[in-house]
Design a protein around this motif. Structure first.
Motif, PDB file in Angstrom:
ATOM      1  N   GLU A  24     -19.128   2.095  -3.143  1.00  9.65           N
ATOM      2  CA  GLU A  24     -18.949   2.242  -4.590  1.00  9.65           C
ATOM      3  C   GLU A  24     -20.132   1.614  -5.324  1.00  9.65           C
ATOM      4  O   GLU A  24     -20.653   2.167  -6.276  1.00  9.65           O
ATOM      5  N   THR A  25     -20.559   0.426  -4.869  1.00 16.00           N
ATOM      6  CA  THR A  25     -21.683  -0.293  -5.470  1.00 16.00           C
ATOM      7  C   THR A  25     -22.686  -0.632  -4.376  1.00 16.00           C
ATOM      8  O   THR A  25     -22.299  -0.955  -3.247  1.00 16.00           O
ATOM      9  N   GLY A  26     -23.987  -0.575  -4.726  1.00 15.36           N
ATOM     10  CA  GLY A  26     -25.069  -0.658  -3.745  1.00 15.36           C
ATOM     11  C   GLY A  26     -25.000  -1.795  -2.734  1.00 15.36           C
ATOM     12  O   GLY A  26     -25.309  -1.607  -1.560  1.00 15.36           O
ATOM     13  N   ASP A  83     -26.019   8.695  -7.931  1.00 17.74           N
ATOM     14  CA  ASP A  83     -26.119   8.834  -6.468  1.00 17.74           C
ATOM     15  C   ASP A  83     -25.041   9.792  -5.963  1.00 17.74           C
ATOM     16  O   ASP A  83     -23.855   9.585  -6.216  1.00 17.74           O
ATOM     17  N   GLY A  84     -25.471  10.827  -5.262  1.00 17.05           N
ATOM     18  CA  GLY A  84     -24.499  11.770  -4.702  1.00 17.05           C
ATOM     19  C   GLY A  84     -24.169  12.932  -5.620  1.00 17.05           C
ATOM     20  O   GLY A  84     -23.531  13.888  -5.199  1.00 17.05           O
ATOM     21  N   VAL A  85     -24.586  12.844  -6.889  1.00 13.80           N
ATOM     22  CA  VAL A  85     -24.412  13.968  -7.828  1.00 13.80           C
ATOM     23  C   VAL A  85     -25.781  14.532  -8.196  1.00 13.80           C
ATOM     24  O   VAL A  85     -26.040  15.724  -8.053  1.00 13.80           O
ATOM     25  N   LEU A  86     -26.669  13.665  -8.654  1.00 14.94           N
ATOM     26  CA  LEU A  86     -28.027  14.097  -9.008  1.00 14.94           C
ATOM     27  C   LEU A  86     -29.005  13.862  -7.866  1.00 14.94           C
ATOM     28  O   LEU A  86     -29.870  14.692  -7.590  1.00 14.94           O
ATOM     29  N   GLU A  96     -18.508  13.621 -10.668  1.00 12.83           N
ATOM     30  CA  GLU A  96     -18.505  12.489  -9.729  1.00 12.83           C
ATOM     31  C   GLU A  96     -18.548  12.994  -8.293  1.00 12.83           C
ATOM     32  O   GLU A  96     -18.210  14.155  -8.028  1.00 12.83           O
ATOM     33  N   ASP A  97     -18.940  12.110  -7.379  1.00 11.98           N
ATOM     34  CA  ASP A  97     -18.798  12.455  -5.955  1.00 11.98           C
ATOM     35  C   ASP A  97     -17.769  11.553  -5.273  1.00 11.98           C
ATOM     36  O   ASP A  97     -17.521  11.693  -4.092  1.00 11.98           O
ATOM     37  N   ARG A  98     -17.161  10.623  -6.044  1.00 13.33           N
ATOM     38  CA  ARG A  98     -16.133   9.735  -5.474  1.00 13.33           C
ATOM     39  C   ARG A  98     -14.762  10.119  -6.016  1.00 13.33           C
ATOM     40  O   ARG A  98     -14.503  10.011  -7.216  1.00 13.33           O
ATOM     41  N   LEU A  99     -13.891  10.547  -5.119  1.00  9.72           N
ATOM     42  CA  LEU A  99     -12.536  10.940  -5.525  1.00  9.72           C
ATOM     43  C   LEU A  99     -11.792   9.747  -6.125  1.00  9.72           C
ATOM     44  O   LEU A  99     -11.064   9.901  -7.116  1.00  9.72           O
ATOM     45  N   THR A 109     -23.313   5.324 -13.891  1.00  7.08           N
ATOM     46  CA  THR A 109     -23.536   5.001 -12.483  1.00  7.08           C
ATOM     47  C   THR A 109     -23.301   3.525 -12.196  1.00  7.08           C
ATOM     48  O   THR A 109     -23.392   2.698 -13.112  1.00  7.08           O
ATOM     49  N   THR A 110     -23.010   3.204 -10.939  1.00  5.56           N
ATOM     50  CA  THR A 110     -22.921   1.793 -10.532  1.00  5.56           C
ATOM     51  C   THR A 110     -24.263   1.332  -9.953  1.00  5.56           C
ATOM     52  O   THR A 110     -24.389   0.223  -9.461  1.00  5.56           O
ATOM     53  N   LYS A 111     -25.265   2.207  -9.999  1.00  2.00           N
ATOM     54  CA  LYS A 111     -26.608   1.836  -9.541  1.00  2.00           C
ATOM     55  C   LYS A 111     -27.262   0.947 -10.601  1.00  2.00           C
ATOM     56  O   LYS A 111     -26.948   1.064 -11.788  1.00  2.00           O
TER      57      LYS A 111
END
Length: 268
Positions: free
Chosen positions: A59-61, A10-13, A213-216, A159-161
């Motif tokens: 971070e998680t859905g 999520d946020g990258v692909l 990643e998209d999360r710093l 992923t955390t998905k």
């Protein structure tokens, strides 16, 4: 020398914000029916719009459910059941989410596992009833499906998905099948532990290691682990992060802020 790419989903692909926000509203209505009883569709729509702004904190859905309820409490003060909602702005929420989350979990007497299960169940039901609409609420970023299909590198999804949703989107929307042994999803453990495991795998020895990643915050966790010094780290400039986070990322020598066109070229 070849390359290994560990890719967030999520946020990258995939831009899944539309789907996750709508699913979160559906799940919130199941979880807290009394709060949402008098909420009309225009308020629901405005919450879904605001979710695009606050999405970088997730971070998680399951956190999407908490955000939907908190946004409702901010919007309709008479529904407030949390001490943090009064006077809270969107900017304040973005800056203080890590402090706010444990407070509302306690004040609303919520259980993380129950929220994870409910969020997954609501998505499963949506997919079962109307797969086309569920798929259509997601989109892959331009050029990504082709880059995945024709990649010459070793690809892993980290992923955390929940894995079944990432797999369905890759197959149905991108036309890509990632083998299950290359998919590390919710329940696979912290991303830093997954990276440690990947770098030890025999097939990855001698290859250049890349983590996108998209999360710093996730990349900063990697930097704290000396064992992971061999990974090249990238923060995407198109995902669920803020301008402030991208500027901060640029101050780290280990992190490269990458553009979408460069990313798709690298994978190919």
């Amino acid at each position: 020398m070849g390359d290994v790419y560990a890719l967030d989903f999520d946020g990258v692909l995939c831009d899944s914000c539309g789907e996750s926000s709508i699913s979160a509203v559906k799940a919130a209505k199941v979880k807290w029916p009394q709060l949402f009883a008098d909420v009309d569709s225009s308020i629901e729509d405005s919450i879904v719009d605001q979710m695009h702004t606050v999405r970088p904190v997730v971070e998680t859905g399951y956190e999407n459910l908490l955000l939907v309820r908190l946004l409702l409490e901010i919007k309709i003060p008479s529904l407030q059941k949390s001490s943090v909602a009064n006077g809270l702005t969107i900017e304040g929420l973005l800056e203080r989410w890590s402090d706010i989350k444990p407070v509302i979990m306690k004040e609303w007497s919520e259980n993380r596992e129950e929220l994870v299960d409910l969020f997954g169940k609501v998505r499963d039901e949506w997919m079962e009833k109307d797969l086309a609409t569920w798929i259509g609420a997601n989109r892959f970023y331009p050029g990504v499906p082709d880059a995945l299909r024709f990649a010459s590198s070793q690809l892993y999804i980290v992923t955390t998905k929940q894995g079944r949703f990432a797999d369905a989107l890759l197959r149905e929307l991108a036309g890509v099948a990632i083998p299950p042994e290359r998919m590390f999803a919710l329940g696979s453990g912290p991303k830093v532990e997954v990276l440690k495991m990947l770098q030890k795998q025999p097939e990855n020895q001698g290859l250049a290691l890349h983590f996108v990643e998209d999360r710093l915050a996730t990349l900063k966790n990697v930097i704290k682990e000396p064992e992971l010094n061999g990974w090249n780290l990238y923060l995407v400039d198109w995902g669920f992060n803020t301008q402030k986070e991208r500027e901060e990322a640029a101050t780290y020598s280990r992190i490269q802020v990458i553009q979408l066109s460069d990313f798709t070229k690298k994978l190919k």
